[in-house]
Design an enzyme around this catalytic site. Structure first.
Site, mmCIF file in Angstrom:
data_model
loop_
_atom_site.group_PDB
_atom_site.id
_atom_site.type_symbol
_atom_site.label_atom_id
_atom_site.label_comp_id
_atom_site.label_asym_id
_atom_site.label_seq_id
_atom_site.Cartn_x
_atom_site.Cartn_y
_atom_site.Cartn_z
ATOM 1 N N ARG A 270 9.987 3.921 1.914
ATOM 2 C CA ARG A 270 10.123 2.733 1.060
ATOM 3 C C ARG A 270 8.759 2.147 0.724
ATOM 4 N NH1 ARG A 270 15.526 -0.102 3.691
ATOM 5 N NH2 ARG A 270 16.745 1.820 3.646
ATOM 6 N N ARG B 248 8.345 -2.957 9.704
ATOM 7 C CA ARG B 248 8.415 -2.676 8.266
ATOM 8 C C ARG B 248 7.401 -1.607 7.903
ATOM 9 N NH1 ARG B 248 11.094 -5.666 4.668
ATOM 10 N NH2 ARG B 248 11.344 -7.309 6.212
ATOM 11 N N GLU C 59 17.320 -7.362 12.057
ATOM 12 C CA GLU C 59 18.288 -6.402 11.528
ATOM 13 C C GLU C 59 17.986 -5.000 12.035
ATOM 14 O OE1 GLU C 59 18.350 -6.198 7.248
ATOM 15 O OE2 GLU C 59 19.240 -4.195 7.309
ATOM 16 N N ARG D 131 13.374 0.786 14.812
ATOM 17 C CA ARG D 131 13.674 -0.558 15.298
ATOM 18 C C ARG D 131 14.411 -0.516 16.638
ATOM 19 N NH1 ARG D 131 14.931 -4.443 10.014
ATOM 20 N NH2 ARG D 131 12.886 -4.109 9.049
#
Length: 426
Positions: free
Chosen positions: A261, A276, A348, A390
């Site tokens: 991403r 991230r 998340e 994560r």
RNA sequence: GGAGAGAUGGCCGAGUCGGCUGAAGGCGCUCGCCUGCUAAGCGAGUGUAGGACGUAGAGUUCUACCGAGGGUUCGAAUCCCUCUCUCUCCGCCA
């Protein structure tokens, strides 16, 4: 993509939905184009009918060795007219399709109307946060102190938002992938697939990343290939353009892929650590189901994702995304947020969604009921099961010890050569 | 990378010199008949998408689609161009 007929007949409802999603878009041009499109269609189809009838007669004359030059001349004009109309129609249909592809999905009635993540109701909480008799460190400190995470060298060889894993860190990431896939295949009945890590634009339109979110993707130069932003894209598109038999449903697929991403627009956010990254690993769950079962399937999908955190004994909560926070293609989304003591917050770690027929209409995913001739659109669902990086973050932060070591959750030990604890790497 | 062959309905497969081919024939599937059971046999049906009219449900009708896009033509599965994919041989390679 929504059904045009639905947009026509529920104009106010769709407009209200756009406002609830904090999206601003005037739908009137879409309806105007649709009306134009249909009127030209009627005209051009009538001309084509004329042409077909005439051709049959010309053909008959030809066989009788006769000719009718005036007729041919007239048909030449008709053909030119058809060509001109066809071109106009194609332009209008393109514009129409482009607009239709930008309309987000209708949220399910159980989804709360809200502005942003602050309005997401908490559905449930599982487990309890671990207590520490010292100040728990953030995972980047835990990882760097142990010598298993290396952001500096990754930045040098590639750039910001990449990580180099060493030794037990790399093994832990790999163990998590195997563990998750095993749970989903052996306990939850999913079929494991390993798809391409690049997809074409058709697939990305199918699942809804294109045309609207192009800037989030990495694209290869001079080729219609994009790095997958999630396994959802290749896996949901496995059966595109096929017509499945009712008996084959439901389809449950699980896949490990890295995800790529661009994170455009998130500059300055989560700049430290693994949270991230431009590249991260994920085990994805995808379901293709009959429409009447999709909401019950969503609950089960969510439970399948939760089962991983439970097996690892990681504290988490489930939130239901409100209209303003929900993804473009989704009708209903639950996020699972894992507790991160090093950052004193929930993050998340999975997002589980029902897309109803929104992706199916775009990707042409259909099935036929036994004894029926009509085809129907499937409902598609997916969820992370889980984001691997994560999860590793959560383990480092929740299982850290006062001496700087990290205890490996018992469920993972068989995947780590029975290692019980990560100690400083030499 | 070089040389060649190919892409037609759920599958196999025919389409001659462009015209009655939405597509022969076969298989499969569905329904009916026949039949101790099974098998065989007989009959009928069996693509997708969009539009118009219309309905309580239905239905009627038109258009498009023979890998994709474009061109020639009154007319293209058939001719021409571009692209994609598949296969065979050679080269290179994990």
């Amino acid at each position: 993509m929504l059904d045009v007929k639905f947009v026509r007949s529920h104009f106010d409802q769709v407009s209200q939905m756009m406002r609830n999603r904090q999206t601003d878009m005037d739908l009137q041009p879409l309806l105007d184009l649709d009306a134009q499109r249909r009127s030209i269609l009627v005209e051009v189809e009538e001309l084509k009918h004329q042409r077909n009838v005439a051709n049959e007669e010309i053909s008959k004359l030809k066989r009788e060795k006769k000719e009718d030059p005036a007729r041919l001349e007239h048909m030449r004009e008709v053909s030119q007219k058809i060509k001109a109309l066809d071109q106009r129609l194609a332009a209008i249909e393109q514009e129409f399709k482009d607009l239709l592809l930008l309309i987000p999905n209708m949220p399910h009635e159980s989804v709360a109307i809200g502005r942003d993540e602050k309005d997401n109701p908490v559905v449930r909480t599982w487990g309890t946060a671990p207590r520490f008799d010292f100040d728990p460190k953030a995972h980047w400190d835990v990882g760097e102190d142990l010598g298993i995470l290396d952001f500096e060298r990754a930045a040098r060889m590639t750039g910001a938002r990449f990580a180099l894993y060493w030794g037990a860190g790399a093994a832990l990431e790999r163990a998590l992938i195997s563990f998750m896939l095993d749970v989903h295949t052996k306990r939850h009945g999913y079929t494991e697939v390993l798809p391409p890590f690049m997809v074409n634009s058709t697939s990305l339109i199918g699942t809804g990343q294109l045309p609207k979110f192009r800037e989030d993707l990495f694209k290869l130069e001079n080729r219609d290939f994009y790095l997958v932003p999630t396994a959802e894209v290749p896996v949901t598109n496995i059966h595109m353009t096929e017509i499945l038999d009712e008996d084959e449903l439901p389809k449950y697929y699980t896949a490990y892929t890295p995800c790529f991403r661009s994170e455009a627009g998130s500059h300055g956010k989560d700049t430290r650590g693994l949270i991230r990254q431009h590249q991260f690993n994920k085990v994805e769950l995808v379901k293709l189901v009959k429409p009447e079962t999709s909401y019950e399937e969503l609950e089960r999908l969510l439970q399948n994702a939760e089962a991983i955190l439970q097996a690892l004994d990681l504290h988490y909560r489930v939130v239901l995304l409100c209209t303003g926070d929900m993804g473009f293609s989704s009708s209903k989304t639950y996020d699972i947020e894992v507790w991160l003591p090093g950052q004193n917050t929930y993050r998340e770690i999975s997002s589980c969604s029902n897309f109803e027929d929104f992706q199916a209409r775009r990707a042409n995913l259909r099935f036929r009921r036994r004894g029926q001739s009509k085809t129907e659109l499937l409902h598609t669902l997916n969820g992370s099961g889980l984001a691997v990086g994560r999860t590793l973050v959560a383990i480092l932060e929740n299982y850290q010890q006062s001496d700087g070591t990290v205890v490996i959750p018992p469920a993972l030990r068989p995947y780590m050569g029975n290692m019980e604890r990560i100690e400083k790497q030499r």
